[in-house]
Design a protein around this motif. Structure first.
Motif, short mmCIF file in Angstrom:
data_model
loop_
_atom_site.label_atom_id
_atom_site.label_comp_id
_atom_site.label_asym_id
_atom_site.label_seq_id
_atom_site.Cartn_x
_atom_site.Cartn_y
_atom_site.Cartn_z
N PHE A 201 0.86 -1.19 0.00
CA PHE A 201 0.00 0.00 0.00
C PHE A 201 0.90 1.24 0.00
N ASP A 202 0.50 2.24 -0.80
CA ASP A 202 1.30 3.47 -0.90
C ASP A 202 0.93 4.43 0.24
N PRO A 203 1.84 4.65 1.20
CA PRO A 203 1.47 5.45 2.38
C PRO A 203 1.20 6.92 2.05
N GLY A 210 1.47 12.05 6.86
CA GLY A 210 2.57 12.87 6.38
C GLY A 210 3.81 12.11 5.95
N PHE A 211 3.63 10.92 5.39
CA PHE A 211 4.80 10.19 4.87
C PHE A 211 5.41 11.04 3.77
N GLU A 212 6.71 11.16 3.75
CA GLU A 212 7.49 12.00 2.84
C GLU A 212 7.74 13.39 3.41
N GLN A 213 6.66 14.15 3.82
CA GLN A 213 6.92 15.45 4.44
C GLN A 213 7.59 15.25 5.79
N LYS A 215 9.96 13.40 7.62
CA LYS A 215 11.04 12.50 7.18
C LYS A 215 11.30 11.36 8.17
N ASN A 216 10.82 11.53 9.40
CA ASN A 216 11.03 10.45 10.37
C ASN A 216 9.81 9.53 10.51
N VAL A 217 8.92 9.62 9.53
CA VAL A 217 7.85 8.63 9.42
C VAL A 217 8.30 7.67 8.32
N VAL A 218 8.46 6.39 8.68
CA VAL A 218 8.94 5.41 7.70
C VAL A 218 7.90 4.29 7.55
N THR A 219 8.05 3.50 6.51
CA THR A 219 7.17 2.34 6.37
C THR A 219 7.83 1.15 7.06
N ALA A 220 7.02 0.13 7.33
CA ALA A 220 7.56 -1.05 8.01
C ALA A 220 8.62 -1.74 7.16
N ILE A 221 8.49 -1.67 5.84
CA ILE A 221 9.50 -2.33 5.02
C ILE A 221 10.82 -1.54 5.08
N GLN A 222 10.73 -0.22 5.26
CA GLN A 222 11.96 0.56 5.46
C GLN A 222 12.61 0.19 6.79
N MET A 223 11.79 -0.02 7.82
CA MET A 223 12.33 -0.46 9.10
C MET A 223 12.92 -1.86 8.98
N GLU A 224 12.24 -2.71 8.23
CA GLU A 224 12.73 -4.08 8.03
C GLU A 224 14.15 -4.06 7.44
N ARG A 225 14.35 -3.17 6.45
CA ARG A 225 15.68 -3.06 5.83
C ARG A 225 16.72 -2.59 6.86
N GLN A 226 16.28 -1.75 7.80
CA GLN A 226 17.22 -1.27 8.82
C GLN A 226 17.61 -2.39 9.79
N LEU A 227 16.84 -3.48 9.77
CA LEU A 227 17.09 -4.56 10.72
C LEU A 227 17.84 -5.75 10.10
N VAL A 228 18.22 -5.64 8.82
CA VAL A 228 18.97 -6.73 8.20
C VAL A 228 20.47 -6.42 8.22
N PRO A 229 21.32 -7.45 8.09
CA PRO A 229 22.77 -7.18 8.09
C PRO A 229 23.21 -6.25 6.95
#
Lengths: 434, 99
Positions: A201-203, A210-213, A215-229
């Protein structure tokens, strides 16, 4: 010169989509002795799962499950794979035979000789948002998609190439080939498995968050990437200013169970992936507080409720409430305005990072692959299972089966089960033809 | 390693139009890289310090610094005393005698 005729390549089955469902279905059929052609639109096999950190509720490493399956698929003698390709014009020639055309897009790199060394990437002077890190960091215009991509081969993003030739000079293997064009490959097959997965889904369709405006609102998939090696940053950090967050909020049902954004159904995975990420964050940032704003926690699967209770006992704060608005303060912190359902009050809370647990949508456009054949979909655009209880992978077209999230929201174990069902129904169908 | 093979780029250079967006992206990256690396010549900095030193929007500095880190121009140092921001520093390139 002798006359040449185009010889159509023949297979028992076409599998559309090389994610976890398509890969599993292709492997099962191939192991039963059927020949399979697998068409994947992206640059690598592995679908969405290959990009995840861990899976719920076991917290097994997602890449450790995906990559062996992907290599087995890629090396299987009964499977022909086309990545970065699309299949179109699937038509029925007779009761027993389909035809279609595979359009193989140019990578501008010779797949057979590219060694994946990254010399081209290091030489390239253009930076573009890295789609595999969900825009948190840049990549070059010529790039290896991601470290565990299969095939691990470079690709030139021609929309962002300045034709400087630096990659071609740098490539010792002489794999760069700017003369490549789209190849059209006609194929014949007896059955099809649609395993085209889902779209996120496009947030941006949730303007109050306010996703995009913000900047510290992220999507769960962006957080997921932050949690991988292979994460985009050196730690879990705020994308705006690189601050290490210590008070993180999750907003569940962001784009699911919401008539106003056109997606009234539950996405089935967001509760559990959020609970999983909350636990992983507590491991990565031991000092951080995590709050989950939820409507209902749907922990219906095997081991799911225990997993939810585990998150509670680790100290994740579950607040039953619908988030109405997120606004950013000058210091980058976010004010979350929500209705506290139990207290019946509108409240505000400050967090330094907000994660939107975005839902999933049907991957539209599947129907157009079958011109003249009526591939029915359900009211939410997922491929319709015409006999959901008797033959769950059967679609409205005889010989066309569906696997994984192409038929509706489901988690990874269910996608693999669904692929198992689709491959056995397909095998039985092909056997009955002869 | 010089090769006698004709560069394939020469065969298509006149046929493909380079987009303005691509040219702009190259310019932006080169300018950002220059400013960020120049600022880090002064010593390790956190992202807010780097944004102040370069007078660039902090979210852009974060994006390009993380990209420079990915491609090996910058490395991560210690975290600050408040455990909030990491320091980033130049990664001294090993000279292999080629460039």
């Amino acid at each position: 010169m002798p006359e040449t005729t185009v010889i159509k390549k023949q297979y028992d089955a076409l599998v559309i989509g090389g994610g976890i469902a398509g890969g599993e279905a292709a492997l099962n059929l191939a192991n039963m002795g059927f020949s399979v052609v697998l068409v994947e639109k992206d640059l690598s096999l592995g679908g969405k799962m290959i990009h995840l950190s861990k899976v719920f509720p076991t917290l097994d490493c997602a890449a450790c499950i995906t990559t062996p399956k992907v290599s087995e698929t890629a090396r299987h003698p009964n499977i022909k794979i086309y990545t970065y390709s699309e299949v179109k014009n699937i038509k029925k020639q007779s009761d027993k035979l389909f035809t279609a055309t595979v359009f193989k897009k140019p990578r501008y790199v010779n797949e057979d000789i590219c060694t994946g060394c990254e010399d081209c990437e290091n030489a390239c002077p253009v930076i573009v948002e890295d789609q595999y890190q969900h825009d948190l960091v840049g990549r070059k215009a010529v790039y290896i998609p991601f470290s565990i991509a299969n095939p691990r081969v470079a690709n030139i993003d021609m929309d962002n190439c300045i034709l400087c030739g630096a990659c071609e000079k740098a490539c010792l293997a002489e794999a760069i080939d700017f003369t490549q064009v789209i190849q059209e490959i006609p194929i014949e097959f007896k059955a099809v498995i649609v395993a085209t997965g889902y779209d996120m889904f496009d947030p941006k369709k949730l303007p109050n968050y306010g996703f995009e405006q913000n900047k510290n609102v992220v999507t769960a998939i962006q957080m997921e990437r932050q949690l991988v090696p292979t994460r985009p940053f050196n730690s879990v950090l705020r994308p705006k200013d690189g601050k290490m967050p210590n008070n993180i909020a999750y907003v569940l049902c962001a784009g699911s169970r919401d008539e106003t954004v056109g997606n009234p159904i539950c996405s089935q995975i967001c509760c559990m992936y959020s609970i999983k990420q909350a636990q992983l964050i507590m491991g990565a940032l031991p000092m951080a507080d995590v709050t989950i704003y939820y409507l209902h926690i749907r922990a219906f699967g095997k081991g799911f409720n225990e997993f939810y209770q585990q998150a509670r006992s680790m100290g994740v704060d579950f607040v039953k409430g619908k988030v109405a608005k997120i606004t950013e303060k000058e210091n980058g912190n976010l004010i979350v305005r929500f209705e506290d359902v139990y207290k019946g009050k509108v409240k505000e809370a400050e967090h330094d990072l907000v994660v939107l647990s975005t839902g999933i949508l049907a991957n539209k456009g599947i129907v157009e692959l079958f011109p003249g054949l009526n591939l029915e979909t359900d009211p939410f655009n997922y491929v319709k299972q015409v006999k959901e209880l008797e033959n769950p992978s059967q679609t409205s077209i005889p010989g066309v089966f569906v696997a994984g999230t192409a038929s509706g929201p489901m988690d990874i174990p269910d996608s693999i089960l669904s692929a198992g069902a689709a491959s056995s129904e397909t095998a039985s169908y092909i056997r009955r033809l002869s | 390693m010089a090769s006698n093979k004709t560069k394939t780029l020469n065969l298509v250079k006149d046929k493909i139009q380079v987009s303005e967006q691509a040219k702009q992206r190259r310019k932006t990256y080169s300018a950002m890289k220059k400013q960020i690396l120049a600022a880090l010549e002064e010593g390790p900095m956190t992202l807010p310090e780097l944004a102040k030193a370069t007078q660039l929007p902090i979210n852009e500095v974060t994006y390009y610094l993380m990209t420079l880190r990915k491609y090996g121009d910058v490395k991560t140092g210690e975290i600050d005393d408040n455990d909030e921001f990491f320091y980033y520093e130049l990664k001294k390139q090993q000279n292999h005698g080629e460039d």
